[in-house]
Design an enzyme around this catalytic site. Structure first.
Site, short mmCIF file in Angstrom:
data_model
loop_
_atom_site.label_atom_id
_atom_site.label_comp_id
_atom_site.label_asym_id
_atom_site.label_seq_id
_atom_site.Cartn_x
_atom_site.Cartn_y
_atom_site.Cartn_z
N CYS A 2 0.84 -1.19 0.00
CA CYS A 2 0.00 0.00 0.00
C CYS A 2 0.89 1.25 0.00
CB CYS A 2 -0.93 0.10 1.20
SG CYS A 2 -2.07 -1.27 1.31
N TRP A 74 -2.99 -2.54 -1.70
CA TRP A 74 -2.69 -3.96 -1.89
C TRP A 74 -3.57 -4.66 -0.86
CZ3 TRP A 74 -0.80 -8.16 0.87
CH2 TRP A 74 -0.37 -9.25 0.12
N GLY A 101 -0.74 -1.48 6.46
CA GLY A 101 -0.40 -2.41 7.53
C GLY A 101 -1.59 -3.28 7.87
N GLU A 470 16.19 -18.33 -6.98
CA GLU A 470 15.93 -16.91 -7.27
C GLU A 470 15.49 -16.74 -8.73
OE1 GLU A 470 15.24 -14.14 -6.45
OE2 GLU A 470 15.94 -12.77 -7.99
N LYS A 474 12.07 -14.91 -10.16
CA LYS A 474 12.04 -13.85 -11.19
C LYS A 474 11.08 -14.23 -12.30
CE LYS A 474 13.29 -11.28 -9.70
NZ LYS A 474 13.86 -11.09 -8.40
N GLU A 477 7.28 -14.32 -10.99
CA GLU A 477 6.59 -13.08 -10.61
C GLU A 477 6.27 -12.17 -11.79
OE1 GLU A 477 8.61 -10.67 -7.62
OE2 GLU A 477 10.54 -11.04 -8.56
N HIS A 493 15.81 -37.42 -7.80
CA HIS A 493 15.10 -37.99 -6.64
C HIS A 493 13.59 -37.73 -6.70
CE1 HIS A 493 18.85 -39.10 -4.74
NE2 HIS A 493 19.33 -37.91 -5.05
N LYS A 587 5.78 -4.06 -3.85
CA LYS A 587 7.22 -3.94 -3.72
C LYS A 587 7.72 -4.27 -2.32
CE LYS A 587 11.40 -2.96 -5.06
NZ LYS A 587 12.08 -4.07 -5.76
O1 M6R Z 1 12.57 -5.29 0.51
P1 M6R Z 1 13.05 -6.68 0.72
O2 M6R Z 1 14.31 -6.98 0.01
O3 M6R Z 1 13.12 -7.07 2.18
O4 M6R Z 1 11.92 -7.60 0.08
C1 M6R Z 1 11.94 -8.98 0.24
C2 M6R Z 1 11.05 -9.65 -0.78
O5 M6R Z 1 9.72 -9.27 -0.60
C3 M6R Z 1 11.48 -9.33 -2.21
O6 M6R Z 1 12.80 -9.70 -2.44
C4 M6R Z 1 10.57 -10.04 -3.23
O7 M6R Z 1 10.75 -11.41 -3.16
C5 M6R Z 1 10.83 -9.50 -4.64
N1 M6R Z 1 9.59 -9.18 -5.27
C6 M6R Z 1 11.47 -10.46 -5.53
O8 M6R Z 1 11.78 -9.93 -6.77
#
Ligand code: M6R
Length: 592
Positions: A2, A74, A101, A470, A474, A477, A493, A587
């Site tokens: 948000c 959000w 929050g 990771e 990527k 998402e 396995h 974000k």
């Molecule tokens: O702000 P942060 O690095 O703590 O955020 C952690 C995750 O929410 C963040 O890395 C999320 O997984 C990203 N969208 C991935 O690209």
């Protein structure tokens, strides 16, 4: 999670200003938006479903006002619809409120207020706060009513309340970010969840800390400690970010802009003050147990940290996701060290992990992009990654900068911070050569080929195993293709049963002792019909498609993730997804 943006000042275009500010915060939440602004004695409310970025201010027929609050949402409590969009307001419509929050005890307070005659229009926890303030305001001054309400709220929050009858704006926070921008003309203030939203107007900021509140009234902002019940002085900090670095420039999306920026951001991360790196290395050396903690991509970076420390520094460390960290609380002592990794420094799960650790006297180091974030302010040592504002929801440049810092730390613990720096400088130079339009065109060939697939897999070994995880994040998402990462040796396995004719599998290869084995894992997949995309310094007969990366040994997690970032971006664009604002995400995740 948000975005909040508010304006208080002399300009009579506050609603337009707030909408423009919210557009810059849209990466924090984008399922609906709303504004509230004061005209004469009324509060006007405007709420819409969908992305605020698509809105043209001139089509909205807004009235003049010099005081407005706004929110891009959000969803947490209640579905995505107009009634649940913020701002929420009271029956009399003289109090409007935006909130970021989660208010955990809202059900019981709602029941109590219903008994008192309050009726609610939405399913949100936020509307309950507005009514709670209204209830207290029956017997208290407005400011005290807000204070009392915040004391009854359990959970993490940032709120801004607008009272039209006395033209007051009050902001309070506990656990969620809220920053005050001090305008260049006297009596002008901005409040936002993140600085870039108001950078166009001012670089002078005041950070609200937890349990602090600001009351803006009669052209003046006053600050209060809500626990000690006293007025406090707050320092103005001048931010040196320029507006341009927070804007898209000539790029089509922030994601590709930020991927491209890695040439510079890596250099900035490497050129750290060696004293900070050495200080953290000493803390690791003397600690009895070190935990890397992070969430999502930052969590995967923490997992890479375990491998780097094992390999380079020959040191055992531990990793936990922020949301899982409390399971280890019985092992924490005042000699434990916690290294938190976060772009935003506001991720609720990691902040909670810090709270658990602090209760046991654990020393906290944070590797963060936002140096003034809650996490940084809770830490004993802060290592800033200096990547500049990262706006695309998918983390790219912050990821590689965090990896660079962990590489430096691992070398520093082995007595060779300079060696680490040199290896990283060499890699950064090669990344500079690699990031060019021809490289992107090459990756586009594979993006075109696989853009319709339902599933794909990524394999890696050693430090490239967490990078495979990771890579999967990527791809998931932004492309919405089902993607999963595995340790190369693990497929046989079980998961190898998923491989059918032409299933794309990306093999992240490093030119080290894991190379033979990862190639052999790729061979096993190819034998079952898999289509092998090799991300590797050298081509191999087993690859159906080769994406060349520089040969950088210990730095391979950094160089190997970059082509996957580009591929994920291209797949998102080809599949007509918004790479900067993927569905269901935000974000910074400021809820548990
Ligand atoms: O702000 P942060 O690095 O703590 O955020 C952690 C995750 O929410 C963040 O890395 C999320 O997984 C990203 N969208 C991935 O690209």
């Amino acid at each position: 999670m948000c975005g909040i943006f508010t304006y208080y000042g002399h300009k009579n275009t506050a609603p337009e200003l707030v909408i423009e500010g919210l557009k810059k915060l849209e990466y924090r939440g984008y399922d609906s938006w709303g504004i509230a602004y004061k005209t004469n004695d009324e509060i006007e409310i405007r709420k819409e479903i969908g992305k605020i970025g698509d809105i043209k201010v001139k089509d909205l027929d807004l009235k003049h006002s010099n005081i407005a609050i706004g929110h891009s949402r959000w969803a947490t409590h209640g579905g995505v619809n107009k009634k649940n969009a913020h701002p929420h307001f009271t029956e009399e419509k003289d109090i409007a409120l935006v909130h970021n929050g989660i208010f955990e005890n809202y059900v019981e307070i709602k029941k109590y207020l219903e008994k008192k005659g309050h009726t609610f229009k939405s399913d949100t926890d936020t509307e309950v706060i507005a009514h709670l303030i209204e209830e207290h305001a029956k017997t208290h001054e407005f400011e005290d009513a807000v204070k009392l309400a915040t004391q009854e709220i359990e959970g993490r929050y940032a709120i801004v309340v607008l009272n039209s009858s006395n033209e007051t704006m009050i902001a309070a926070r506990k656990g969620s970010p809220l920053i005050l921008g001090v305008g260049h003309t006297e009596g002008e203030y901005f409040i936002a969840s993140d600085i870039p939203a108001f950078l166009k107007y001012t670089n002078k900021v005041i950070y609200l800390d937890d349990n602090q509140m600001t009351v803006i009234k009669d052209g003046e902002a006053k600050f209060y400690d809500m626990e000690k019940h006293e007025e406090i002085e707050k320092r103005i900090v001048e931010i040196d970010w320029d507006e341009e670095s927070a804007e898209m420039g000539d790029f089509a999306h922030f994601m590709i802009k930020e991927i491209t920026e890695q040439k510079e951001t890596l250099a900035r991360a490497i050129n750290q003050d060696p004293k900070i790196i050495e200080k953290v290395a000493k803390a690791i050396e003397s600690a009895k147990g070190t935990y890397f903690v992070g969430c999502g991509t930052a969590g995967k970076v923490g997992m890479v940290g375990e491998y780097l420390f094992a390999k380079i520094a020959k040191k055992h460390t531990n990793f936990a996701f922020g949301s899982e960290f409390s399971n280890y609380k019985d092992f924490l002592t005042k000699d434990t060290l916690m290294i938190c990794i976060s772009q935003s420094g506001e991720t609720a799960d990691t902040l909670e992990a810090i709270e658990v650790a602090k209760e046991k006297g654990v020393k906290i180091v944070s590797i963060v992009n936002v140096e003034t974030s809650t996490m940084a302010r809770m830490s004993d040592i802060v290592v800033p990654i200096k990547a500049g504002p990262e706006k695309a929801v998918a983390s790219t440049k912050a990821t590689t900068s965090q990896l660079a810092i962990l590489t430096l730390l691992a070398y520093a613990c082995d007595g060779g911070v300079k060696k680490g720096q040199q290896e990283l400088i060499n890699a950064a130079g090669q990344i500079n050569d690699m990031l060019n339009p021809r490289y992107e065109e090459h990756i586009m060939k594979i993006a075109e080929k696989i853009k319709e697939v339902e599933s794909m897999y990524i394999i890696g070994r050693g430090a490239n195993y967490p990078m495979a995880l990771e890579a999967a994040i990527k791809l998931q998402e932004v492309s919405y293709i089902h993607a999963e990462g595995f340790a190369g040796g693990e497929l046989k396995h079980g998961p190898i049963a998923l491989i059918t004719e032409n299933t794309p599998v990306i093999a992240l290869v490093a030119n080290d002792d894991s190379k033979k084995e990862i190639i052999s894992n790729a061979t096993e997949i190819k034998a079952r019909g898999g289509y092998i995309i090799g991300v590797a310094p050298e081509n191999d007969d087993i690859f159906d498609f080769w994406i060349r990366v520089p040969d950088t040994q210990a730095v391979s997690p950094i160089v190997n993730i970059i082509p996957v970032q580009i591929l994920a971006y291209q797949l998102a664009v080809l599949r007509k997804n918004d790479p900067d604002k993927p569905r269901n995400l935000a974000k910074s995740v400021t809820v548990k």
